[in-house]
Design a protein around this motif. Structure first.
Motif, PDB file in Angstrom:
ATOM      1  N   ALA A  45       0.674  -1.282  -0.071  1.00  0.00           N
ATOM      2  CA  ALA A  45       0.013   0.011  -0.050  1.00  0.00           C
ATOM      3  C   ALA A  45       0.859   1.279   0.064  1.00  0.00           C
ATOM      4  O   ALA A  45       0.857   2.251  -0.833  1.00  0.00           O
ATOM      5  CB  ALA A  45      -1.139   0.097   1.108  1.00  0.00           C
ATOM      6  N   ALA A  46       2.153   1.203   0.755  1.00  0.00           N
ATOM      7  CA  ALA A  46       2.767   2.193   0.749  1.00  0.00           C
ATOM      8  C   ALA A  46       3.482   2.502  -0.718  1.00  0.00           C
ATOM      9  O   ALA A  46       3.670   3.678  -1.124  1.00  0.00           O
ATOM     10  CB  ALA A  46       4.021   2.172   1.737  1.00  0.00           C
ATOM     11  N   LEU A  47       3.973   1.397  -1.310  1.00  0.00           N
ATOM     12  CA  LEU A  47       4.554   1.558  -2.789  1.00  0.00           C
ATOM     13  C   LEU A  47       3.434   2.162  -3.444  1.00  0.00           C
ATOM     14  O   LEU A  47       3.870   3.095  -4.301  1.00  0.00           O
ATOM     15  CB  LEU A  47       4.900   0.383  -3.125  1.00  0.00           C
ATOM     16  N   ALA A  48       2.217   1.673  -3.256  1.00  0.00           N
ATOM     17  CA  ALA A  48       1.362   2.238  -4.345  1.00  0.00           C
ATOM     18  C   ALA A  48       0.748   3.633  -4.211  1.00  0.00           C
ATOM     19  O   ALA A  48       0.591   4.493  -5.242  1.00  0.00           O
ATOM     20  CB  ALA A  48      -0.222   1.779  -4.115  1.00  0.00           C
ATOM     21  N   GLU A  49       1.241   4.232  -3.113  1.00  0.00           N
ATOM     22  CA  GLU A  49       0.776   5.746  -2.854  1.00  0.00           C
ATOM     23  C   GLU A  49       1.693   6.590  -3.753  1.00  0.00           C
ATOM     24  O   GLU A  49       1.640   7.936  -4.016  1.00  0.00           O
ATOM     25  CB  GLU A  49       1.079   6.291  -1.437  1.00  0.00           C
ATOM     26  N   ALA A  50       2.943   5.966  -3.800  1.00  0.00           N
ATOM     27  CA  ALA A  50       4.209   6.702  -5.013  1.00  0.00           C
ATOM     28  C   ALA A  50       4.477   8.021  -4.408  1.00  0.00           C
ATOM     29  O   ALA A  50       4.480   9.232  -4.849  1.00  0.00           O
ATOM     30  CB  ALA A  50       3.749   6.807  -6.232  1.00  0.00           C
ATOM     31  N   ASP A  51       4.656   7.943  -2.801  1.00  0.00           N
ATOM     32  CA  ASP A  51       4.747   9.320  -2.088  1.00  0.00           C
ATOM     33  C   ASP A  51       6.515   9.871  -2.222  1.00  0.00           C
ATOM     34  O   ASP A  51       7.123   9.548  -1.157  1.00  0.00           O
ATOM     35  CB  ASP A  51       4.567   9.012  -0.655  1.00  0.00           C
ATOM     36  N   PHE A  52       6.865   9.756  -3.494  1.00  0.00           N
ATOM     37  CA  PHE A  52       8.355  10.282  -3.663  1.00  0.00           C
ATOM     38  C   PHE A  52       8.462  11.520  -4.638  1.00  0.00           C
ATOM     39  O   PHE A  52       7.465  11.831  -5.464  1.00  0.00           O
ATOM     40  CB  PHE A  52       9.203   9.319  -3.883  1.00  0.00           C
ATOM     41  N   ASP A  53       9.596  12.165  -4.676  1.00  0.00           N
ATOM     42  CA  ASP A  53       9.442  13.369  -5.563  1.00  0.00           C
ATOM     43  C   ASP A  53      10.176  12.768  -6.816  1.00  0.00           C
ATOM     44  O   ASP A  53      11.468  12.468  -7.013  1.00  0.00           O
ATOM     45  CB  ASP A  53      10.598  14.337  -4.911  1.00  0.00           C
ATOM     46  N   SER A  54       9.384  12.538  -7.689  1.00  0.00           N
ATOM     47  CA  SER A  54       9.797  11.874  -9.052  1.00  0.00           C
ATOM     48  C   SER A  54      10.659  12.976  -9.905  1.00  0.00           C
ATOM     49  O   SER A  54      10.205  13.922  -9.922  1.00  0.00           O
ATOM     50  CB  SER A  54       8.787  11.174  -9.795  1.00  0.00           C
ATOM     51  N   VAL A  55      11.923  12.632 -10.493  1.00  0.00           N
ATOM     52  CA  VAL A  55      12.687  13.203 -11.496  1.00  0.00           C
ATOM     53  C   VAL A  55      11.553  13.686 -12.613  1.00  0.00           C
ATOM     54  O   VAL A  55      12.255  14.367 -13.572  1.00  0.00           O
ATOM     55  CB  VAL A  55      13.818  12.682 -12.045  1.00  0.00           C
ATOM     56  N   ARG A  56      10.538  12.985 -12.980  1.00  0.00           N
ATOM     57  CA  ARG A  56       9.712  12.925 -13.889  1.00  0.00           C
ATOM     58  C   ARG A  56       8.434  14.175 -13.472  1.00  0.00           C
ATOM     59  O   ARG A  56       7.638  14.362 -14.338  1.00  0.00           O
ATOM     60  CB  ARG A  56       9.014  11.767 -14.327  1.00  0.00           C
ATOM     61  N   GLY A  57       8.804  14.780 -12.388  1.00  0.00           N
ATOM     62  CA  GLY A  57       7.559  15.506 -11.950  1.00  0.00           C
ATOM     63  C   GLY A  57       6.567  14.829 -11.419  1.00  0.00           C
ATOM     64  O   GLY A  57       6.716  14.117 -10.436  1.00  0.00           O
ATOM     65  N   LYS A  58       5.214  14.873 -12.008  1.00  0.00           N
ATOM     66  CA  LYS A  58       4.130  14.255 -11.343  1.00  0.00           C
ATOM     67  C   LYS A  58       4.252  12.594 -11.779  1.00  0.00           C
ATOM     68  O   LYS A  58       4.625  12.231 -12.733  1.00  0.00           O
ATOM     69  CB  LYS A  58       2.868  14.847 -11.820  1.00  0.00           C
ATOM     70  N   PHE A  59       3.711  11.976 -10.845  1.00  0.00           N
ATOM     71  CA  PHE A  59       3.958  10.479 -10.964  1.00  0.00           C
ATOM     72  C   PHE A  59       2.923   9.525  -9.886  1.00  0.00           C
ATOM     73  O   PHE A  59       2.835  10.001  -8.798  1.00  0.00           O
ATOM     74  CB  PHE A  59       5.239  10.077 -10.512  1.00  0.00           C
ATOM     75  N   SER A  60       2.248   8.970 -10.467  1.00  0.00           N
ATOM     76  CA  SER A  60       1.180   8.067  -9.809  1.00  0.00           C
ATOM     77  C   SER A  60       1.121   6.689 -10.662  1.00  0.00           C
ATOM     78  O   SER A  60       1.599   6.460 -11.504  1.00  0.00           O
ATOM     79  CB  SER A  60      -0.151   8.714  -9.630  1.00  0.00           C
ATOM     80  N   PHE A  61       0.387   5.846  -9.589  1.00  0.00           N
ATOM     81  CA  PHE A  61       0.334   4.710 -10.220  1.00  0.00           C
ATOM     82  C   PHE A  61      -1.086   4.084 -10.700  1.00  0.00           C
ATOM     83  O   PHE A  61      -2.202   4.412  -9.991  1.00  0.00           O
ATOM     84  CB  PHE A  61       0.554   3.382  -9.073  1.00  0.00           C
TER      85      PHE A  61
END
Lengths: 306, 378
Positions: free
Chosen positions: B318-334
């Motif tokens: 569940a924590a992975l699926a939240e994708a709560d990190f600063d992606s170098v691609r800007g916005k990012f979600s699953f």
């Protein structure tokens, strides 16, 4: 399909054939004279390409790069013969395959250690770049025409060397009866080293010439090596003439098969599956050719009957 | 180099300390030798840069070289799972290797987070709650190229890819969003190095543009030969033939070519600027898309460990699926099948001083998910 396109594809087949010949000539000489299966021949092709890329980057001269490629590959070939291969002539083929396979790994990782993992830049010189218009309105890259010319000149040169020089006589004698020419006082180990270096230089030349229009990277030699083995099996092991004819046959079959088989299948199937089936069959075509030749002539086109 | 030494030292310390168990042990299987090594090396270097920056001594990474061979990858995976007891696997570059490793790793209860390979099978019917792709779904960049070609007014494209599963996915992906005519559709051999025959077909086909998917050395060969052939139709392709390592080998032949990518070094966000600068500082070269994906993957994993313990699998997923990190691609979600929802850009190859690189010229697709979510039931 226009006649111009067909003519262009035939030229492409010829070009890929003569470059294969440069690889196959060395391989077939080494196998024919010394009875050695040299899997590391593709590594010498890679050594040539890397040496050419390094020298071209340092000096900007394409001709110097070609000279360096031949020198580096010949040097590497001679060194390997003196250090490793020499101990393998009396062993059976399995030992030779194992040892020369080890050489592939050593050459590949050694090259990576020296040059890194990223592909190198090697381009064709300005004076050979761009297309020229041939009679009949065919637009064809000048560089590929030059490759055909170089390949055929090397073939002619090798024929002269083998048919009309003292060294050629010894090479032919070595193919026929090793013990006999040693007994006649020919320094057989020097002859072997020389043949090995000659074959290596041709592989290095091919690597540099082809590397200029392809990708200079670690492992570039192995796909060509497989084709070169197909060529010498088709041509007959030990025969330079067989290597030339075999290389041209493989080059033409590979190129024309890849173009015409999908077109042929389009007559009987829908385009998507025709493309897939035709392409799959085309990549098998040279092996089918090899099988057919072997059924017809088990020792290859110009192989000595045993 | 400094990073690797540091990690080796950290690993040695962990061993010496005996009981000092790492909280998360990550197994990275990637290609570090042979023809495809530059991709795996960039993946590893990007990943390790993020781990190093986090300065977390409770995270341990074990790395091994799959030599681009499926059987080797499977052996390494078995060893990492059974004797090294890793918690998470990652790093595989090639789709055929991923297909050999991922389903069985998931079946053994391991989470697999992909830094690159994301074949259709793992996004659709074969999806798993234990499988995440941080890169894309394989079709995405090709779909974006199709969308770009349709939008740019191409009407008679010649399209080309190698004859293997990812190649077929590529042309299908392209055609999913491209609605013009086809002057030709050609499958080349995988690993082919001479494209004279295909270039002759392009010349004779009357096409108004060329789309090609030829990753690694194949793309170098094609672009050099194409530039020398005198055919001057515009070329479009996915980023794989235009990454930082390849461009230097292609040289002028790649200039002005349009390619589609989820990432570019000039993408304007703070995380990316910091990443590009740090990568250059650490390794002395510009990062590629593989490095960016490795970096994002590591940061995603690190972010998840702060929310959940890796031994509590449901919470960790569940924590992975939240994708709560600063992606170098800007916005990012699953998306619902654990593949990214992200923007895909059109880049153009330019020359900056002596270095060939890319700059973003437009956005091809906004918030693109993937075509397989309906087929995924988990």
């Amino acid at each position: 399909m226009s006649p111009i396109l067909i003519a262009e594809q035939v030229l492409n087949g010829l070009q890929s054939g003569v470059m294969l010949f440069l690889m196959a000539a060395g391989l077939t000489l080494i196998f024919g004279v010394m009875g050695l299966i040299n899997l590391a021949h593709g590594s010498l092709y890679m050594v040539g390409a890397f040496a050419a890329a390094a020298v071209a980057a340092a000096t900007g001269s394409f001709l110097l790069a070609l000279a360096a490629a031949m020198a580096a590959a010949a040097g590497a070939g001679a060194l390997v013969e003196l250090v490793v291969i020499r101990r393998l002539y009396d062993r059976d083929h399995l030992d030779q395959v194992l040892a020369t396979f080890a050489l592939i790994l050593i050459f590949s990782e050694g090259t990576r250690w020296l040059f890194g993992s990223f592909p190198l830049y090697l381009d064709i010189p300005d004076w050979l770049s761009g297309p020229v218009t041939l009679p009949g309105g065919i637009q064809y890259p000048l560089y590929r025409l030059a490759l055909i010319g170089i390949g055929l000149s090397v073939a002619a040169g090798l024929w002269l060397l083998i048919a009309h020089t003292r060294i050629g006589i010894r090479i032919r004698a070595g193919e026929n009866d090793r013990e006999m020419i040693a007994a006649l006082g020919v320094d057989i180990s020097r002859l072997y080293t020389m043949i090995f270096a000659l074959g290596a230089a041709l592989a290095g030349l091919a690597g540099a010439l082809v590397g200029s229009i392809q990708s200079v990277q670690v492992g570039m030699g192995e796909p060509v090596l497989i084709l070169a083995f197909v060529v010498i099996v088709i041509g007959g092991i030990g025969s330079i003439r067989g290597a030339l004819i075999g290389a041209l046959l493989v080059g033409l079959t590979d190129t024309l098969g890849g173009v015409f088989l999908p077109e042929l299948f389009k007559l009987i199937a829908d385009p998507a599956s025709a493309t897939a089936t035709g392409s799959a069959l085309a990549s098998m075509s040279i092996y089918i050719l090899m099988a057919a030749v072997l059924v017809w002539r088990p020792t290859g086109l110009f192989g000595a009957a045993t | 180099m400094a990073i690797r030494t540091h990690l080796a030292a950290a690993a040695a310390l962990a061993v010496l300390a005996g009981g000092a168990q790492a909280d998360m042990k990550i197994g990275m299987i990637t290609t570090l030798s042979g023809g495809g090594a530059s991709l795996g090396i960039d993946t590893r270097d990007g990943f390790m840069l993020a781990v190093e920056q986090a300065g977390r001594d409770d995270v341990e990474v074990v790395i091994d070289d799959d030599q681009r061979k499926p059987d080797v990858a499977v052996q390494i995976a078995d060893r990492m799972i059974q004797s090294e007891k890793v918690d998470v696997l990652t790093g595989i570059v090639w789709s055929n290797l991923a297909m050999a490793v991922v389903p069985s790793a998931n079946a053994q209860g391991l989470v697999y987070v992909s830094t690159n390979a994301a074949p259709a099978q793992l996004a659709g019917a074969g999806c798993s709650p234990d499988y995440f792709s941080v890169s894309y779904q394989n079709d995405n960049l090709h779909e974006a190229a199709g969308a770009y070609a349709a939008g740019a007014g191409f009407d008679n494209m010649f399209i080309m890819a190698p004859n293997y599963p990812a190649g077929q996915d590529s042309l299908n992906g392209f055609k999913r969003f491209y609605d013009g005519g086809l002057a030709g559709e050609v499958y080349t051999e995988l690993g082919q190095t001479d494209y004279a025959a295909e270039i002759a077909q392009i010349r004779a086909s009357g096409a108004d543009g060329v789309f090609f998917f030829l990753p690694g050395g194949m793309g170098i060969s094609f672009l050099k030969q194409y530039a020398d052939s005198g055919v001057d139709l515009p070329v479009v392709g996915p980023a794989f033939s235009f990454d930082q390592a390849i461009l230097q080998a292609v040289g002028d032949a790649a200039l002005e070519v349009k390619n589609t990518s989820t990432w570019s070094k000039d993408l304007d966000n703070a995380a990316n600027a910091a990443f590009v600068a740090a990568f250059e500082e650490a390794y002395g070269r510009l990062p590629s898309i593989y490095a960016a994906q490795g970096y994002d993957t590591a940061n995603l994993l690190l972010s998840a460990t702060q929310k959940a313990d890796v031994s509590d699998k449901a919470a960790f997923r569940a924590a992975l699926a939240e994708a709560d990190f600063d992606s170098v691609r800007g916005k990012f979600s699953f998306a619902s099948n654990n593949h990214p929802v992200q923007d895909i850009y059109v880049r153009e190859v330019i020359k900056e001083g002596d270095i060939y690189t890319n700059k973003i010229v437009s956005t091809a697709m906004t918030d693109r998910d993937n075509a397989y979510m309906q087929e995924c039931r988990m």
